[in-house]
Scaffold this active site. Structure first.
Site, short mmCIF file in Angstrom:
data_model
loop_
_atom_site.label_atom_id
_atom_site.label_comp_id
_atom_site.label_asym_id
_atom_site.label_seq_id
_atom_site.Cartn_x
_atom_site.Cartn_y
_atom_site.Cartn_z
N GLY A 10 0.73 -1.05 0.00
CA GLY A 10 0.18 0.10 0.07
C GLY A 10 0.89 1.39 -0.05
O GLY A 10 1.82 1.18 0.48
N GLU A 104 5.43 -5.62 5.67
CA GLU A 104 5.50 -7.22 5.77
C GLU A 104 5.70 -8.23 4.62
O GLU A 104 6.55 -8.83 4.51
CB GLU A 104 4.41 -7.65 6.71
CG GLU A 104 4.64 -9.23 6.92
CD GLU A 104 3.28 -9.96 7.23
OE1 GLU A 104 3.23 -11.14 7.61
OE2 GLU A 104 2.23 -9.39 7.17
N GLY A 105 4.90 -8.08 3.46
CA GLY A 105 4.96 -8.75 2.28
C GLY A 105 5.99 -8.37 1.74
O GLY A 105 6.81 -9.28 1.04
N THR A 106 6.55 -7.22 1.54
CA THR A 106 7.49 -6.68 0.72
C THR A 106 8.88 -7.32 1.26
O THR A 106 9.82 -7.53 0.81
CB THR A 106 7.45 -5.14 0.48
OG1 THR A 106 6.45 -4.63 -0.54
CG2 THR A 106 8.74 -4.56 -0.31
N ASP A 128 0.42 1.14 9.82
CA ASP A 128 0.18 0.28 10.92
C ASP A 128 1.06 0.13 11.96
O ASP A 128 0.65 -0.36 13.17
CB ASP A 128 -0.23 -1.08 10.55
CG ASP A 128 -1.55 -0.85 9.54
OD1 ASP A 128 -2.41 -0.03 9.65
OD2 ASP A 128 -1.87 -2.10 8.96
N ARG A 163 -24.75 11.86 21.01
CA ARG A 163 -24.72 10.68 20.10
C ARG A 163 -23.42 9.86 20.51
O ARG A 163 -22.66 10.27 21.06
CB ARG A 163 -24.41 10.93 18.54
CG ARG A 163 -25.90 11.54 17.92
CD ARG A 163 -25.56 11.74 16.41
NE ARG A 163 -26.74 12.00 15.67
CZ ARG A 163 -26.70 12.80 14.53
NH1 ARG A 163 -25.72 13.30 14.00
NH2 ARG A 163 -28.05 13.21 13.94
N ARG A 172 -5.08 -3.96 10.21
CA ARG A 172 -5.78 -5.30 10.16
C ARG A 172 -5.47 -6.21 11.29
O ARG A 172 -6.16 -6.78 11.78
CB ARG A 172 -5.03 -5.86 8.79
CG ARG A 172 -5.40 -4.99 7.69
CD ARG A 172 -4.90 -5.72 6.33
NE ARG A 172 -5.45 -7.12 5.87
CZ ARG A 172 -6.32 -7.13 5.31
NH1 ARG A 172 -6.98 -5.92 4.95
NH2 ARG A 172 -6.94 -8.37 5.05
N GLU A 223 -9.92 -1.62 12.29
CA GLU A 223 -10.77 -2.52 11.18
C GLU A 223 -10.47 -3.92 11.62
O GLU A 223 -11.46 -4.82 11.10
CB GLU A 223 -10.17 -2.07 9.85
CG GLU A 223 -8.74 -2.36 9.50
CD GLU A 223 -8.23 -2.29 7.94
OE1 GLU A 223 -8.91 -1.97 7.23
OE2 GLU A 223 -7.06 -1.96 8.00
N GLN A 275 -6.26 8.31 5.79
CA GLN A 275 -5.11 8.03 6.70
C GLN A 275 -3.89 7.97 5.94
O GLN A 275 -2.81 8.48 6.75
CB GLN A 275 -5.41 6.86 7.72
CG GLN A 275 -6.62 6.94 8.51
CD GLN A 275 -7.14 5.40 9.20
OE1 GLN A 275 -6.63 5.13 10.21
NE2 GLN A 275 -8.00 4.97 8.28
#
Length: 343
Positions: A10, A104-106, A128, A163, A172, A223, A275
């Protein structure tokens, strides 16, 4: 030396600042040439490249969000199967060292390359803040600032209408944005992936606050937050093509449940990609720049198979194998600090 660089996963505020720092350091100090690969690992698999010049356009990148190289996600299985193709692309372009910037993935893919003989220096990025072995990653401060500002604004409208406001932020598997934004904005409750929540307890805290004469209730929801077993059931979203769980809007579903159970008016705000867009904060510009400088220096020092990391005020090098062993999640004692202000 010829250095390759890419941005994967991302987008994140500060990516351009890293690219700028690598180019200015590697070219300005050592006369290196820099080749960028477009759209992350996809650019390496497809040999889509651009020569990056050390000119005025590079200097203007410091304050710009996003990434000049573009980014994209690639299925991990496809990426692992394409290691030999990636190595061939690097050889064809005369790239001696690769500097991948990502989460993490990269960084896991960078480790795979390193283990297969490619000289790699990784740079961690993620809003994150869930990359292990570094105190913080660039992009987190910007996301936190945006989330805090949004929650500050929601306080006033929530007070005006008496409210309950639920604010969904990114996170995540790790609740760093949520727990930090909740503390910074004076939220009355924060829900994170690391600590499953009980809807009855959430409702109890909401009712108690209004019974005490307060005029509103703000809850920050990551999320990836999930309810305790038997508390409520979230809709299933399945798994996307990259192996990630598809979230179905926990804040909205929790809001519906609160309204059903106690009859209190609830409004939900999902901050989403806001964000991680726009101009990086000064902190993130500085950290990203320092990461880029030290990545270029590590490349020239022959220190490979590593990731740059912040420890205190110092930029160190840590093994990629160690940095990608696990995610950095919010520890229980850190959440307990935030919980002192719940209700």
């Amino acid at each position: 030396m010829r250095i390759g660089i890419l941005t994967g996963g991302g987008d994140c505020p500060g990516l351009n600042a890293v690219i700028r720092a690598v180019v200015r350091t590697a070219n300005g100090r050592y006369g290196d040439s820099i080749v960028g690969f477009r759209d992350g690992w996809r650019g390496l698999l497809e040999d889509r490249k651009v020569q990056i010049q050390n000119d005025d356009r590079i200097d203007r990148l410091l304050t710009k969000g996003g990434t000049m190289l573009g980014t994209a996600r690639v299925n991990p299985d496809k990426l692992q199967a394409g290691i030999e193709q990636i190595k061939q692309t690097l050889d064809d372009n005369g790239v001696e060292v690769l500097i991948p910037i990502g989460g993490e993935g990269t960084l896991t893919a960078a480790r795979w390359l390193s283990e297969s003989g490619v000289d790699v220096v990784g740079v961690p990025k993620t809003i994150d803040n869930d990359i292990d072995c570094t105190d913080v990653t660039f992009g987190h401060d910007t996301a936190l600032t945006i989330a805090t500002d949004a929650i500050d604004r929601l306080h006033t409208t929530a007070e005006s209408h008496q409210r309950v406001m639920l604010v969904e932020v990114m996170g995540r598997h790790a609740g760093w944005i949520a727990v930090n934004a909740g503390l910074a904005s004076g939220a009355h409750l924060t829900l994170i992936p690391e600590q499953p929540f009980d809807v009855d307890e959430v409702c109890r805290l909401v009712k108690r606050r209004f019974q005490h004469g307060d005029s509103h209730f703000i809850c920050v929801v990551a999320e990836g937050a999930t309810p305790k077993a038997g508390s409520m059931t979230l809709r299933e979203g399945g798994i996307d093509e990259f192996g990630h769980k598809i979230f179905t809007g926990v804040a909205q579903q929790l809001g519906d449940e609160i309204q059903r159970r106690i009859g209190k008016e609830v409004r939900t705000t999902v901050l989403g990609h806001v964000q991680r867009g726009g101009t990086p904060t000064p902190y993130d510009r500085i950290l990203a720049t320092r990461f880029g400088v030290q990545a270029a220096e590590a490349a020239h020092a022959g220190k490979y198979g590593v990731m740059v990391a912040l420890h205190g005020t110092t930029i160190d090098l840590v093994p990629l194998a160690e940095a990608t062993r696990q995610l950095k999640t919010v520890p229980t004692d850190r959440y307990r600090e935030a919980a002192a202000f719940f209700g």
